[in-house]
Scaffold this motif. Structure first.
Motif, PDB file in Angstrom:
ATOM      1  N   ASN A 132     -17.360  12.353 -56.085  1.00 40.20           N
ATOM      2  CA  ASN A 132     -15.967  12.560 -55.649  1.00 40.20           C
ATOM      3  C   ASN A 132     -15.838  13.539 -54.499  1.00 40.20           C
ATOM      4  N   PRO A 133     -14.799  13.369 -53.689  1.00 37.94           N
ATOM      5  CA  PRO A 133     -13.813  12.277 -53.701  1.00 37.94           C
ATOM      6  C   PRO A 133     -14.450  10.991 -53.172  1.00 37.94           C
ATOM      7  N   ALA A 134     -14.628  10.019 -54.065  1.00 36.75           N
ATOM      8  CA  ALA A 134     -15.524   8.891 -53.791  1.00 36.75           C
ATOM      9  C   ALA A 134     -15.125   8.093 -52.545  1.00 36.75           C
ATOM     10  N   ASN A 135     -13.835   7.768 -52.404  1.00 44.45           N
ATOM     11  CA  ASN A 135     -13.441   6.945 -51.245  1.00 44.45           C
ATOM     12  C   ASN A 135     -13.716   7.691 -49.943  1.00 44.45           C
ATOM     13  N   THR A 136     -13.357   8.961 -49.938  1.00 49.47           N
ATOM     14  CA  THR A 136     -13.489   9.726 -48.691  1.00 49.47           C
ATOM     15  C   THR A 136     -14.945  10.052 -48.398  1.00 49.47           C
ATOM     16  N   ASN A 137     -15.746  10.334 -49.411  1.00 51.30           N
ATOM     17  CA  ASN A 137     -17.180  10.514 -49.166  1.00 51.30           C
ATOM     18  C   ASN A 137     -17.777   9.243 -48.560  1.00 51.30           C
ATOM     19  N   ALA A 138     -17.348   8.088 -49.082  1.00 45.51           N
ATOM     20  CA  ALA A 138     -17.872   6.812 -48.556  1.00 45.51           C
ATOM     21  C   ALA A 138     -17.446   6.619 -47.103  1.00 45.51           C
ATOM     22  N   LEU A 139     -16.213   7.015 -46.809  1.00 49.33           N
ATOM     23  CA  LEU A 139     -15.725   6.879 -45.431  1.00 49.33           C
ATOM     24  C   LEU A 139     -16.528   7.773 -44.483  1.00 49.33           C
ATOM     25  N   ILE A 140     -16.801   9.003 -44.929  1.00 47.25           N
ATOM     26  CA  ILE A 140     -17.586   9.929 -44.097  1.00 47.25           C
ATOM     27  C   ILE A 140     -18.996   9.358 -43.903  1.00 47.25           C
ATOM     28  N   LEU A 141     -19.568   8.840 -44.993  1.00 50.68           N
ATOM     29  CA  LEU A 141     -20.900   8.245 -44.877  1.00 50.68           C
ATOM     30  C   LEU A 141     -20.870   7.101 -43.850  1.00 50.68           C
ATOM     31  N   LYS A 142     -19.845   6.280 -43.921  1.00 46.21           N
ATOM     32  CA  LYS A 142     -19.722   5.159 -42.982  1.00 46.21           C
ATOM     33  C   LYS A 142     -19.619   5.653 -41.543  1.00 46.21           C
ATOM     34  N   GLU A 143     -18.781   6.677 -41.353  1.00 42.60           N
ATOM     35  CA  GLU A 143     -18.539   7.125 -39.975  1.00 42.60           C
ATOM     36  C   GLU A 143     -19.755   7.829 -39.370  1.00 42.60           C
ATOM     37  N   ALA A 145     -22.870   7.046 -40.203  1.00 41.05           N
ATOM     38  CA  ALA A 145     -23.998   6.106 -40.193  1.00 41.05           C
ATOM     39  C   ALA A 145     -23.521   4.832 -39.509  1.00 41.05           C
ATOM     40  N   PRO A 146     -23.184   4.952 -38.203  1.00 44.86           N
ATOM     41  CA  PRO A 146     -22.517   3.812 -37.543  1.00 44.86           C
ATOM     42  C   PRO A 146     -23.346   2.536 -37.503  1.00 44.86           C
ATOM     43  N   SER A 147     -24.675   2.648 -37.672  1.00 47.55           N
ATOM     44  CA  SER A 147     -25.446   1.401 -37.589  1.00 47.55           C
ATOM     45  C   SER A 147     -25.516   0.668 -38.934  1.00 47.55           C
ATOM     46  N   ILE A 148     -25.044   1.307 -40.024  1.00 47.52           N
ATOM     47  CA  ILE A 148     -24.976   0.560 -41.290  1.00 47.52           C
ATOM     48  C   ILE A 148     -23.682  -0.269 -41.249  1.00 47.52           C
ATOM     49  N   PRO A 149     -23.792  -1.590 -41.443  1.00 50.50           N
ATOM     50  CA  PRO A 149     -22.574  -2.412 -41.374  1.00 50.50           C
ATOM     51  C   PRO A 149     -21.548  -1.934 -42.401  1.00 50.50           C
ATOM     52  N   GLU A 150     -20.269  -1.927 -42.006  1.00 53.98           N
ATOM     53  CA  GLU A 150     -19.244  -1.396 -42.922  1.00 53.98           C
ATOM     54  C   GLU A 150     -19.155  -2.211 -44.207  1.00 53.98           C
ATOM     55  N   ARG A 151     -19.540  -3.473 -44.164  1.00 53.72           N
ATOM     56  CA  ARG A 151     -19.478  -4.282 -45.385  1.00 53.72           C
ATOM     57  C   ARG A 151     -20.520  -3.815 -46.421  1.00 53.72           C
ATOM     58  N   ASN A 152     -21.453  -2.974 -45.982  1.00 52.62           N
ATOM     59  CA  ASN A 152     -22.498  -2.495 -46.907  1.00 52.62           C
ATOM     60  C   ASN A 152     -22.155  -1.167 -47.557  1.00 52.62           C
ATOM     61  N   ILE A 153     -20.986  -0.609 -47.261  1.00 54.15           N
ATOM     62  CA  ILE A 153     -20.645   0.715 -47.804  1.00 54.15           C
ATOM     63  C   ILE A 153     -19.420   0.602 -48.702  1.00 54.15           C
ATOM     64  N   SER A 154     -19.563   1.105 -49.918  1.00 57.11           N
ATOM     65  CA  SER A 154     -18.479   0.944 -50.896  1.00 57.11           C
ATOM     66  C   SER A 154     -18.380   2.197 -51.757  1.00 57.11           C
ATOM     67  N   CYS A 155     -17.296   2.287 -52.509  1.00 54.63           N
ATOM     68  CA  CYS A 155     -17.206   3.373 -53.491  1.00 54.63           C
ATOM     69  C   CYS A 155     -16.791   2.821 -54.846  1.00 54.63           C
ATOM     70  N   LEU A 156     -17.046   3.633 -55.855  1.00 55.98           N
ATOM     71  CA  LEU A 156     -16.849   3.178 -57.241  1.00 55.98           C
ATOM     72  C   LEU A 156     -15.400   3.317 -57.699  1.00 55.98           C
ATOM     73  N   THR A 157     -14.747   2.166 -57.961  1.00 55.22           N
ATOM     74  CA  THR A 157     -13.489   2.170 -58.716  1.00 55.22           C
ATOM     75  C   THR A 157     -13.616   1.214 -59.904  1.00 55.22           C
ATOM     76  N   ARG A 158     -14.842   0.742 -60.120  1.00 53.19           N
ATOM     77  CA  ARG A 158     -15.064  -0.179 -61.244  1.00 53.19           C
ATOM     78  C   ARG A 158     -14.842   0.532 -62.577  1.00 53.19           C
ATOM     79  N   LEU A 159     -15.117   1.830 -62.613  1.00 55.63           N
ATOM     80  CA  LEU A 159     -14.842   2.560 -63.852  1.00 55.63           C
ATOM     81  C   LEU A 159     -13.349   2.494 -64.159  1.00 55.63           C
ATOM     82  N   ASP A 160     -12.507   2.692 -63.151  1.00 52.95           N
ATOM     83  CA  ASP A 160     -11.063   2.614 -63.357  1.00 52.95           C
ATOM     84  C   ASP A 160     -10.665   1.194 -63.793  1.00 52.95           C
ATOM     85  N   HIS A 161     -11.259   0.218 -63.155  1.00 50.56           N
ATOM     86  CA  HIS A 161     -11.020  -1.199 -63.490  1.00 50.56           C
ATOM     87  C   HIS A 161     -11.370  -1.441 -64.970  1.00 50.56           C
TER      88      HIS A 161
END
Ligand SMILES: NC(=O)C1=CN([C@@H]2O[C@H](COP(=O)(O)OP(=O)(O)OC[C@H]3O[C@@H](n4cnc5c(N)ncnc54)[C@H](O)[C@@H]3O)[C@@H](O)[C@H]2O)C=CC1
Ligand SMILES: O=C([O-])CC(=O)C(=O)O
Length: 332
Positions: A132-143, A145-161
C-alpha cells in the motif's frame, strides 16, 4: 512433456503476506498444479536471517513443483529473469492509519525497484503490486519503468473483490463459488466502490441478480459497501496485524486468472492502467471489471452505471488523482 519453470519474484518475502504466499505459489495455487516454479524472494538486510529461515522451510516442505529458491537482499539478483513479480515489500499500516499514510515510506521503494525490474526482469514480465498504497505504488512503478508495457503492471483489488463475494455469500447463505461478477471500482482504499449491480448468484432456477435475491437496497447501498471498504481496518483491529492469508490468496487468484484466463461469463476486479473507460481519468491505476484470456486483461465494456454509482466512481478517482500528486511530492 514437463513445462519449463516460471520464475516468480516475491518482494517483502520475509513478511506476513510473504510467509503465507510463498507456500501457495510453491504448491501450484498461483500458476496451476502442473507448472514448476522457481521462487525469487527479496527482503531488506534487517530481515535477511528471517528470509533465510523461510527458504529453509521451503526446502523442508519438499514441494514437488518448486525447482529452486533464490533468497536475497540484492534487488538486481532478485529481479533477474523473473516472469512474474509480486511486489509485497514495504510497510503495512497500523491501527488508525489510512493506507495513504504509508505513502512516504513506500512510494520511494517502488520508484527504485521499477528500474531494477525494467533492466533485469524477463521480457513481458507481469507485475502485481500488493504493498500500500497499492494503486499509487503501481503507478509510480509504471512511470519509473517506462519500457515495461503498461498492460503488464497491475495492483491488487482482488482481495476486495473476494471480500464482496464473501459478504453476499454470507448474507444469502449460498456458497461463495455461486456468487459472481461483483465489481470493485477505483482505489484499494476506503473510497473504493464495491458494486453489485451486475452481480449474480447461481440458483436451481438459473442465474439471478444479487439485488433481487438480497432484496434489501438499504443494506446493499449502505452497510454492505462500508463493510467491504473498511474490512482491512477491521482485520487490523481484530488481529493487530493487517490481512495476510486473504491477501496472499487474492494475489494468487489475481495472477492465476491473468495468466490462465477468467472462466467464460465471469469477470474479476484488477487495478489496471485506465484508458478512460467509464469516464475514469486516463493515466490512473484504477480497479475495473476485467476478463482475461491469453495472458491479457481487457476491461469489460458497456455496463450501465446509474447515478449513485457514477458519484462513487468519481469520488474514488478523485482520491487517486490526489494520491498521485502526493506521491510525486513525496518523491521530490
Ligand atoms: N492490496 C492489498 O489488498 C493489501 C495490501 N497489503 C499491504 O502489503 C504490504 C505488506 O504487508 P505485510 O506482509 O503484512 O507487511 P510486513 O511488514 O509483515 O512485511 C513487509 C516486508 O517487506 C519488507 N520490505 C520493506 N522494505 C522493503 C524493500 N525496499 N524491499 C523489499 N522488501 C522490503 C519488510 O522487511 C518486511 O519483511 C503492506 O504495505 C500492506 O499494507 C496488505 C494487505 C492487503
Ligand atoms: O488494510 C490494510 O492496511 C491492509 C490492506 O490493504 C487490506 O487488508 O485490505
Amino acid at each position: 512433456m514437463a513445462k519449463d519453470p516460471v520464475r516468480v519474484l516475491v518482494t517483502g518475502a520475509a513478511g506476513q503476506i510473504g510467509y503465507a504466499l510463498v507456500p501457495m505459489i510453491a504448491r501450484g495455487v498461483m500458476l496451476g498444479p502442473d507448472q514448476p516454479v522457481i521462487l525469487h524472494m527479496l527482503d531488506i538486510p534487517p530481515a535477511a536471517e528471517s528470509l533465510n529461515g523461510v527458504k529453509m522451510e521451503l526446502v523442508d516442505a519438499a514441494f514437488p513443483l518448486l525447482k529452486g529458491v533464490v533468497a536475497t537482499t540484492d534487488v538486481v539478483e532478485a529481479c533477474t529473469g523473473v516472469n512474474i513479480a509480486v511486489m509485497v515489500g514495504g510497510f503495512p499500516r497500523k491501527e488508525g492509519m489510512e493506507r495513504k499514510d504509508v505513502m512516504t515510506k513506500n512510494v520511494s521503494i517502488y520508484k527504485s525497484q521499477a528500474s531494477a525490474l525494467e533492466k533485469h526482469a524477463a521480457a513481458n514480465c507481469k507485475v502485481l503490486v500488493v504493498a500500500n498504497p497499492a494503486n499509487t505504488n503501481a503507478l509510480i512503478l509504471k512511470e519509473f519503468a517506462p519500457s515495461i508495457p503498461e498492460r503488464n503492471i497491475s495492483c491488487l483489488t482482488r482481495l476486495d473483490h473476494n471480500r464482496a463475494l464473501g459478504q453476499i455469500s454470507e448474507r444469502l447463505s449460498v456458497p461463495v463459488s455461486d456468487v459472481k461478477n461483483v465489481i470493485i471500482w477505483g482505489n484499494h482504499s476506503s473510497t473504493q466502490y464495491p458494486d453489485v449491480n451486475h452481480a449474480t448468484v447461481k440458483t436451481p432456477a438459473g442465474e439471478k441478480p444479487v439485488r433481487e435475491l438480497v432484496s434489501d437496497d438499504t443494506w446493499l447501498n449502505g452497510e454492505f459497501i462500508t463493510t467491504v471498504q473498511q474490512r482491512g481496518a477491521a482485520i487490523i483491529k481484530a488481529r493487530k496485524l493487517s490481512s495476510a492469508l486473504s491477501a496472499a490468496s487474492g494475489a494468487c487468484d489475481h495472477i492465476r486468472d491473468w495468466v490462465l484466463g477468467t472462466p467464460e461469463g465471469t469477470w474479476v476486479s484488477m487495478g489496471v492502467y485506465s484508458d478512460g473507460s467509464y469516464n475514469v481519468p486516463a493515466g490512473l491505476i484504477y480497479s475495473f471489471p476485467v476478463t482475461c484470456a491469453n495472458g491479457e486483461w481487457k476491461i469489460v465494456q458497456g455496463l450501465s452505471i446509474d447515478e449513485f454509482s457514477r458519484k462513487k466512481l468519481d469520488l474514488t478517482a478523485e482520491e487517486l488523482t490526489e494520491e498521485k500528486a502526493l506521491a510525486y511530492s513525496c518523491l521530490s
